[in-house]
Design a protein around this motif. Structure first.
Motif: not given
Length: 304
Positions: A68-74, A78-81, A108-114, A119-129
């Motif tokens: 459940q924690a993994t799903r919450h993190s994912g 996606m919300t941040q991207v 937040p501090l616990d989300a710095q690992k994301n 960066r990887r999600a934005l590089q692979d996104s169709r909506e970002a260059t």
């Protein structure tokens, strides 16, 4: 009497056996006391409360809670991207450095690992260059919004339509054009007036619906204003009075009157090669078969 004698003998023998067993038995002091382990009573499983069930997982959580924690993190990633892409769209076409983008997200501090995952999600996104340090022009890694069409002004639209005209006769939906050029309606009206685009509008309010490539060279220019001239009112009136066939049957009848063959007409299929030639059969039942070229070799036995 015999029964009483047998009973007395049995009692005597039983008494002697009991004494012998008592003499060979261990002393009671050497026998450790037998201990019994009481069975644990089942604990009463308390029902989780709503807050406990949906609280933030902590260390040492079971497998189900870890999933459940993994799903919450994912979902949080996606919300941040999504927020980052939305910010790039608001600032389009200006590139935004990745550091400024992360600062805008206020992680937040616990989300710095994301951060690497973002960066990887934005590089692979169709909506970002993605723009490297050499491509960005500011010496920093940057991103910018990638619209459905690479058009942000009138000049880019004319160039794109010029390439589109040589490839297909399709148009561009205005709603998709607004993805990268939100305030394009005023420029479309000016380009239509100058003869650079043809605009298909909604009948309800007259707003642009679809645009097609055009060129001033296709129009008759007004010598005074150098703008494309509109058709005469008489010509427009005559054009509107032309009645088009209302059904496929009417179109077919009109084509047949003009001596044309409709494409919907069923054509007769002609087989190539015609009929199959039948093999000739020769009846030799009553005929006489001879080998004229071998008369001097074979003997004639037909009379026998």
């Amino acid at each position: 009497m015999a029964l009483n004698a047998s009973l007395a003998a049995f009692k005597t023998e039983f008494s002697d056996a009991t004494k012998r067993n008592a003499q060979h038995a261990r002393p009671s002091s050497n026998i450790p006391p037998r201990t019994t382990t009481p069975k644990p009573t089942p604990d009463v499983i308390a029902k989780r409360t709503h807050d406990a069930a949906f609280s933030q997982p902590t260390a040492g959580i079971p497998a189900a809670a870890a999933a459940q924690a993994t799903r919450h993190s994912g979902a949080e990633l996606m919300t941040q991207v999504y927020t980052a892409v939305k910010y790039l769209r608001e600032k389009s076409p200006t590139p935004i450095t990745f550091d400024n983008l992360i600062s805008y997200l206020s992680l937040p501090l616990d989300a710095q690992k994301n951060i690497p995952l973002i960066r990887r999600a934005l590089q692979d996104s169709r909506e970002a260059t993605h723009l490297s340090k050499a491509e960005s022009g500011n010496g920093k890694e940057s991103f910018k919004y990638r619209p459905l069409y690479p058009i942000t002004n009138a000049e880019e639209l004319k160039d794109y339509l010029g390439k589109l005209a040589s490839q297909s006769a399709g148009g561009i939906p205005v709603k998709d054009l607004k993805d990268g050029w939100p305030d394009c309606v005023a420029s479309l009206d000016a380009l239509e007036r100058d003869g650079f685009v043809m605009v298909l509008r909604w009948k309800k309010d007259g707003t642009p619906r679809t645009i097609y490539p055009d060129s001033p060279s296709y129009h008759i220019l007004n010598p005074n204003t150098a703008l494309p001239m509109k058709a005469d009112a008489d010509f427009e009136d005559m054009w509107r009075k032309i009645k088009l066939p209302g059904s496929e049957l009417e179109i077919r009848n009109e084509l047949e009157k003009a001596g044309l063959v409709p494409t919907s007409q069923v054509r007769e299929v002609v087989k190539v090669g015609g009929k199959r030639k039948e093999k000739r059969r020769i009846n030799r039942k009553n005929g006489k078969t001879t080998n004229a070229h071998m008369l001097g070799i074979l003997k004639d036995y037909s009379k026998r």
